[in-house]
Design a protein around this motif. Sequence first.
Motif, mmCIF file in Angstrom:
data_model
loop_
_atom_site.group_PDB
_atom_site.id
_atom_site.type_symbol
_atom_site.label_atom_id
_atom_site.label_comp_id
_atom_site.label_asym_id
_atom_site.label_seq_id
_atom_site.Cartn_x
_atom_site.Cartn_y
_atom_site.Cartn_z
ATOM 1 N N ALA A 93 0.838 -1.211 0.000
ATOM 2 C CA ALA A 93 0.000 0.000 0.000
ATOM 3 C C ALA A 93 0.867 1.253 0.000
ATOM 4 C CB ALA A 93 -0.921 0.004 1.220
ATOM 5 N N GLY A 94 0.444 2.237 -0.755
ATOM 6 C CA GLY A 94 1.218 3.478 -0.795
ATOM 7 C C GLY A 94 0.402 4.595 -1.416
ATOM 8 N N VAL A 115 1.222 6.126 5.712
ATOM 9 C CA VAL A 115 0.884 4.961 4.866
ATOM 10 C C VAL A 115 2.161 4.286 4.363
ATOM 11 C CG1 VAL A 115 -0.272 4.185 2.754
ATOM 12 C CG2 VAL A 115 -1.294 6.018 4.129
ATOM 13 N N SER A 145 10.490 2.123 -4.230
ATOM 14 C CA SER A 145 10.338 2.897 -5.468
ATOM 15 C C SER A 145 11.736 3.268 -5.943
ATOM 16 C CB SER A 145 9.554 4.173 -5.169
ATOM 17 O OG SER A 145 9.741 5.138 -6.190
ATOM 18 N N ALA A 190 8.341 3.484 -13.496
ATOM 19 C CA ALA A 190 7.023 3.999 -13.891
ATOM 20 C C ALA A 190 6.154 2.834 -14.347
ATOM 21 C CB ALA A 190 7.182 5.011 -15.017
HETATM 22 P P1 NAD Z 1 -2.367 2.435 -6.594
HETATM 23 O O1 NAD Z 1 -2.835 3.784 -6.203
HETATM 24 O O2 NAD Z 1 -3.001 1.752 -7.739
HETATM 25 O O3 NAD Z 1 -2.433 1.450 -5.365
HETATM 26 C C1 NAD Z 1 -2.092 1.831 -4.069
HETATM 27 C C2 NAD Z 1 -2.943 1.018 -3.133
HETATM 28 O O4 NAD Z 1 -2.644 1.374 -1.787
HETATM 29 C C3 NAD Z 1 -4.439 1.268 -3.366
HETATM 30 O O5 NAD Z 1 -5.120 0.035 -3.414
HETATM 31 C C4 NAD Z 1 -4.827 2.082 -2.145
HETATM 32 O O6 NAD Z 1 -6.175 1.892 -1.757
HETATM 33 C C5 NAD Z 1 -3.872 1.487 -1.100
HETATM 34 N N1 NAD Z 1 -3.781 2.329 0.076
HETATM 35 C C6 NAD Z 1 -3.508 3.655 0.149
HETATM 36 N N2 NAD Z 1 -3.595 4.070 1.429
HETATM 37 C C7 NAD Z 1 -3.904 2.969 2.176
HETATM 38 C C8 NAD Z 1 -4.119 2.741 3.560
HETATM 39 N N3 NAD Z 1 -4.037 3.731 4.454
HETATM 40 N N4 NAD Z 1 -4.416 1.487 3.957
HETATM 41 C C9 NAD Z 1 -4.516 0.469 3.075
HETATM 42 N N5 NAD Z 1 -4.321 0.628 1.759
HETATM 43 C C10 NAD Z 1 -4.025 1.869 1.323
HETATM 44 O O7 NAD Z 1 -0.802 2.555 -6.808
HETATM 45 P P2 NAD Z 1 0.295 1.484 -7.284
HETATM 46 O O8 NAD Z 1 1.016 2.121 -8.368
HETATM 47 O O9 NAD Z 1 -0.288 0.146 -7.476
HETATM 48 O O10 NAD Z 1 1.237 1.513 -6.006
HETATM 49 C C11 NAD Z 1 1.548 0.375 -5.226
HETATM 50 C C12 NAD Z 1 2.882 0.613 -4.536
HETATM 51 O O11 NAD Z 1 3.906 0.717 -5.518
HETATM 52 C C13 NAD Z 1 2.944 1.897 -3.709
HETATM 53 O O12 NAD Z 1 3.686 1.665 -2.528
HETATM 54 C C14 NAD Z 1 3.700 2.849 -4.625
HETATM 55 O O13 NAD Z 1 4.369 3.863 -3.925
HETATM 56 C C15 NAD Z 1 4.649 1.889 -5.303
HETATM 57 N N6 NAD Z 1 5.190 2.390 -6.571
HETATM 58 C C16 NAD Z 1 4.400 2.560 -7.660
HETATM 59 C C17 NAD Z 1 4.954 3.039 -8.845
HETATM 60 C C18 NAD Z 1 4.152 3.250 -10.107
HETATM 61 O O14 NAD Z 1 4.694 3.779 -11.082
HETATM 62 N N7 NAD Z 1 2.889 2.856 -10.175
HETATM 63 C C19 NAD Z 1 6.305 3.353 -8.886
HETATM 64 C C20 NAD Z 1 7.088 3.172 -7.753
HETATM 65 C C21 NAD Z 1 6.521 2.683 -6.601
#
Ligand code: NAD
Length: 261
Positions: A93-94, A115, A145, A190
């Motif tokens: 989660a993030g 978070v 990340s 990304a």
């Molecule tokens: P996303 O927004 O699709 O998913 C994030 C998830 O975290 C969602 O399901 C959201 O509901 C959940 N979340 C947020 N706050 C929460 C809380 N307080 N309790 C429980 N769940 C919570 O984003 P994503 O891209 O799938 O990101 C997933 C992880 O990957 C994150 O940690 C993000 O920082 C990391 N990340 C993503 C990318 C990218 O390009 N998408 C790049 C680097 C890192």
Amino acid sequence: MYSDLAGKVAVVTGGSKGIGNAISRRLAEEKMAVVINYHSDREQAEQTAEELKKAGGDAVAIQADVGSEQGIQALLDAAEQHFGGLDVWVNNAGMENRVPTHEMSLKEWEQVINVNLTGVFLGARAAINHFLKHQKKGNIINMSSVHERIPWPTFAHYAASKGGVKLFSETIALEYAKRGIRVNSIAPGAIETPINAEKFADPQQRQSTLEMIPINSIGKPEEVAAAAAWLASSESSYVTGTTLFVDGGMSLYSEFEEGKG
Ligand code: NAD
């Protein structure tokens, strides 16, 4: 496929969409029982659990805020009550939001840290206590990340949280290695998920991101899930305390391509 994962139990935080959803699906394909955590997106989480069950897997959707001790306890309870234990905990989660640092409110700072960093601490602590109590060789995977390494102006809270995840993961990997617990991070670049859907919908922004990626494509959540499955499996049995970059080369200082500099 990693046959040693079959029958094991995983918790995946933030599993209703994006990378967490792909990880939940992949681990269920590996025949693991999966606790799919969601924060607000109940329908999508329950639908995923139903789909996985219909496909012969085992999954349950559980609401919880990863930034709270009660939320994390609810996820551990679900793993124990529904599936009889825990083997792999994925702190995925993030959240992120763009704010110039001089305009950032304390609330905005605290929300992201809560978070992205406190949630990882709470999840890891719950998993470690379970593993120690049951003398189990557990496995923790933390979603970091590329911004655990690359500074990101106007996302200082996010970069600070991911930098924190890096050293937190390394520290607990060392702290619990002798007790058979492995801890690793994944650093996506990304990836096409809801977190950046708006940005990538704009052709100009998409192109400018592509120019930062040597492999020249935006990543798919399934490509991150493949890394998570490998780290969860015994195929990575000698790997702990590391960050696996899944970023198409984004962290390789692409400005230096072709010998510039
Ligand atoms: P996303 O927004 O699709 O998913 C994030 C998830 O975290 C969602 O399901 C959201 O509901 C959940 N979340 C947020 N706050 C929460 C809380 N307080 N309790 C429980 N769940 C919570 O984003 P994503 O891209 O799938 O990101 C997933 C992880 O990957 C994150 O940690 C993000 O920082 C990391 N990340 C993503 C990318 C990218 O390009 N998408 C790049 C680097 C890192």
